[in-house]
Design an enzyme around this catalytic site. Structure first.
Site, PDB file in Angstrom:
ATOM      1  N   PHE A 178       0.800  -1.226   0.000  1.00  0.00           N
ATOM      2  CA  PHE A 178       0.000   0.000   0.000  1.00  0.00           C
ATOM      3  C   PHE A 178       0.834   1.277   0.000  1.00  0.00           C
ATOM      4  O   PHE A 178       0.300   2.357   0.246  1.00  0.00           O
ATOM      5  CB  PHE A 178      -0.933  -0.019   1.223  1.00  0.00           C
ATOM      6  CG  PHE A 178      -1.736  -1.287   1.296  1.00  0.00           C
ATOM      7  CD1 PHE A 178      -2.800  -1.494   0.420  1.00  0.00           C
ATOM      8  CD2 PHE A 178      -1.408  -2.295   2.192  1.00  0.00           C
ATOM      9  CE1 PHE A 178      -3.539  -2.677   0.454  1.00  0.00           C
ATOM     10  CE2 PHE A 178      -2.137  -3.479   2.242  1.00  0.00           C
ATOM     11  CZ  PHE A 178      -3.206  -3.665   1.365  1.00  0.00           C
ATOM     12  N   GLY A 220       3.963  -2.826  10.905  1.00  0.00           N
ATOM     13  CA  GLY A 220       3.019  -3.030   9.790  1.00  0.00           C
ATOM     14  C   GLY A 220       3.789  -3.226   8.497  1.00  0.00           C
ATOM     15  O   GLY A 220       4.083  -2.279   7.766  1.00  0.00           O
ATOM     16  N   GLY A 237      -2.851  -9.728   8.979  1.00  0.00           N
ATOM     17  CA  GLY A 237      -3.566  -8.641   8.302  1.00  0.00           C
ATOM     18  C   GLY A 237      -4.346  -7.794   9.277  1.00  0.00           C
ATOM     19  O   GLY A 237      -4.659  -8.211  10.394  1.00  0.00           O
ATOM     20  N   HIS A 264      -5.124   0.243  11.956  1.00  0.00           N
ATOM     21  CA  HIS A 264      -5.625   1.612  11.818  1.00  0.00           C
ATOM     22  C   HIS A 264      -6.904   1.880  12.605  1.00  0.00           C
ATOM     23  O   HIS A 264      -7.562   2.889  12.408  1.00  0.00           O
ATOM     24  CB  HIS A 264      -5.829   1.946  10.328  1.00  0.00           C
ATOM     25  CG  HIS A 264      -4.536   2.143   9.586  1.00  0.00           C
ATOM     26  ND1 HIS A 264      -3.309   2.139  10.218  1.00  0.00           N
ATOM     27  CD2 HIS A 264      -4.273   2.357   8.276  1.00  0.00           C
ATOM     28  CE1 HIS A 264      -2.364   2.331   9.319  1.00  0.00           C
ATOM     29  NE2 HIS A 264      -2.913   2.463   8.124  1.00  0.00           N
ATOM     30  N   ASP A 304      -0.743   7.002   6.438  1.00  0.00           N
ATOM     31  CA  ASP A 304      -2.210   7.109   6.404  1.00  0.00           C
ATOM     32  C   ASP A 304      -2.735   8.184   7.343  1.00  0.00           C
ATOM     33  O   ASP A 304      -3.722   7.985   8.059  1.00  0.00           O
ATOM     34  CB  ASP A 304      -2.874   5.736   6.665  1.00  0.00           C
ATOM     35  CG  ASP A 304      -2.426   4.707   5.638  1.00  0.00           C
ATOM     36  OD1 ASP A 304      -2.652   4.934   4.440  1.00  0.00           O
ATOM     37  OD2 ASP A 304      -1.795   3.707   6.025  1.00  0.00           O
TER      38      ASP A 304
HETATM   39  N1  SAH Z   1       3.606  -1.068   5.221  1.00  0.00           N
HETATM   40  C1  SAH Z   1       2.876  -1.971   4.370  1.00  0.00           C
HETATM   41  C2  SAH Z   1       1.392  -2.040   4.652  1.00  0.00           C
HETATM   42  C3  SAH Z   1       1.023  -2.452   6.045  1.00  0.00           C
HETATM   43  S1  SAH Z   1      -0.666  -2.956   6.161  1.00  0.00           S
HETATM   44  C4  SAH Z   1       3.111  -1.630   2.895  1.00  0.00           C
HETATM   45  O1  SAH Z   1       3.904  -0.750   2.574  1.00  0.00           O
HETATM   46  O2  SAH Z   1       2.484  -2.227   2.032  1.00  0.00           O
HETATM   47  C5  SAH Z   1      -0.854  -3.074   7.895  1.00  0.00           C
HETATM   48  C6  SAH Z   1      -0.182  -4.289   8.518  1.00  0.00           C
HETATM   49  O3  SAH Z   1      -0.263  -4.118   9.936  1.00  0.00           O
HETATM   50  C7  SAH Z   1      -0.838  -5.642   8.209  1.00  0.00           C
HETATM   51  O4  SAH Z   1       0.083  -6.485   7.577  1.00  0.00           O
HETATM   52  C8  SAH Z   1      -1.242  -6.191   9.587  1.00  0.00           C
HETATM   53  O5  SAH Z   1      -1.022  -7.591   9.739  1.00  0.00           O
HETATM   54  C9  SAH Z   1      -0.364  -5.396  10.525  1.00  0.00           C
HETATM   55  N2  SAH Z   1      -0.914  -5.234  11.872  1.00  0.00           N
HETATM   56  C10 SAH Z   1      -2.105  -4.708  12.207  1.00  0.00           C
HETATM   57  N3  SAH Z   1      -2.275  -4.708  13.540  1.00  0.00           N
HETATM   58  C11 SAH Z   1      -1.140  -5.253  14.078  1.00  0.00           C
HETATM   59  C12 SAH Z   1      -0.697  -5.536  15.404  1.00  0.00           C
HETATM   60  N4  SAH Z   1      -1.451  -5.244  16.473  1.00  0.00           N
HETATM   61  N5  SAH Z   1       0.506  -6.107  15.569  1.00  0.00           N
HETATM   62  C13 SAH Z   1       1.294  -6.419  14.508  1.00  0.00           C
HETATM   63  N6  SAH Z   1       0.932  -6.156  13.225  1.00  0.00           N
HETATM   64  C14 SAH Z   1      -0.266  -5.598  13.014  1.00  0.00           C
HETATM   65 MG    MG Z   2      -0.411   2.492   5.082  1.00  0.00          MG
END
Ligand code: SAH
Ligand code: MG
Length: 216
Positions: free
Chosen positions: A15, A44, A73, A142, A168
């Site tokens: 993303f 993330g 995810g 998020h 974001d």
């Molecule tokens: N930085 C990435 C996108 C991250 S999407 C890119 O550039 O594409 C958000 C990610 O946060 C997901 O993979 C999800 O598994 C992770 N995530 C969400 N809540 C979390 C938590 N409490 N602990 C660890 N990872 C988490």
């Molecule tokens: Mg993002």
């Protein structure tokens, strides 16, 4: 930035828009020069798209990126939600699992020696993490609660003069969810401990100008 690595980032699922990835890379390079001994933490990681930009900086400046994700995810990545990708379902469990893709991304990009995946819940990991970091990039859950937990868990680990990067961040609810804006970006600015250095798309780069007030 190394052209091959940038191309690897661009073909990785995820993303991070290219211009924001480039801004992330530049910020990481700047902070690696200022605080050369310290690692970078990414919260993330998903399939490792943003991680490649951070890894490119870490490779250049010989430091390490710890890439934190439970790999199940976020809410919006689950079935029935906007950002669901069926190809990431683990057939053994029927549940999303992005870890195999991350490992493939790191192998393909030659970043396995630079990026260390830390697989687990962000709050659990931050609560046991004692080392200062030169930069923390927060792009995890998020929702209101995960955003607050990421701010309180990780912001205190950012060294003086280090960077807190937040993804974001949407000031206007029309543009996107408010949790990273309210509970990470605004919380950091309102604390008086961080100033904003740059804004690129929804990416904000903040710098710590005062030591943390609360216990870490
Ligand atoms: N930085 C990435 C996108 C991250 S999407 C890119 O550039 O594409 C958000 C990610 O946060 C997901 O993979 C999800 O598994 C992770 N995530 C969400 N809540 C979390 C938590 N409490 N602990 C660890 N990872 C988490
Ligand atoms: Mg993002």
């Amino acid at each position: 930035m190394d052209k091959v690595l940038r191309a690897e980032a661009l073909i990785t699922k995820g993303f991070m828009p290219p211009n924001e990835g480039d801004a992330l890379y530049l910020a990481a390079c700047v902070v690696c020069k200022t605080l050369p001994q310290l690692p970078i933490v990414e919260v993330g990681t998903y399939c490792g798209r943003s991680t490649v930009w951070l890894g490119a900086a870490a490779k250049k400046y010989r430091t390490t990126v710890f890439a934190v994700d439970h790999h199940f995810g976020s809410e919006e990545n689950q079935q029935g939600w906007e950002w669901f990708d069926e190809s990431l379902i683990d057939s053994a469990t029927g549940r999303l699992n992005t870890l195999p893709k991350l490992l493939e991304t790191l192998r393909r990009s030659g970043l396995t020696d630079v990026v260390v995946p830390v697989v687990g819940d962000s709050k659990t990991i931050s609560s046991q993490w004692s080392k200062k970091v030169s930069m923390c990039f927060i792009d995890g859950g998020h929702g209101d609660q995960p955003a607050q937990e990421d701010y309180f868990g990780w912001a205190p680990k950012v060294a003086l003069n280090g960077f807190l990067a937040v993804h974001d961040v949407f000031a206007d609810p029309k543009d996107g969810g408010q949790a990273p804006f309210t509970y990470i970006y605004s919380a950091a600015i309102d604390s008086g401990e961080f100033i904003e250095l740059s804004a690129t798309g929804s990416l904000r780069i903040l710098q710590r100008i005062k030591k943390p007030n609360f216990k870490d």
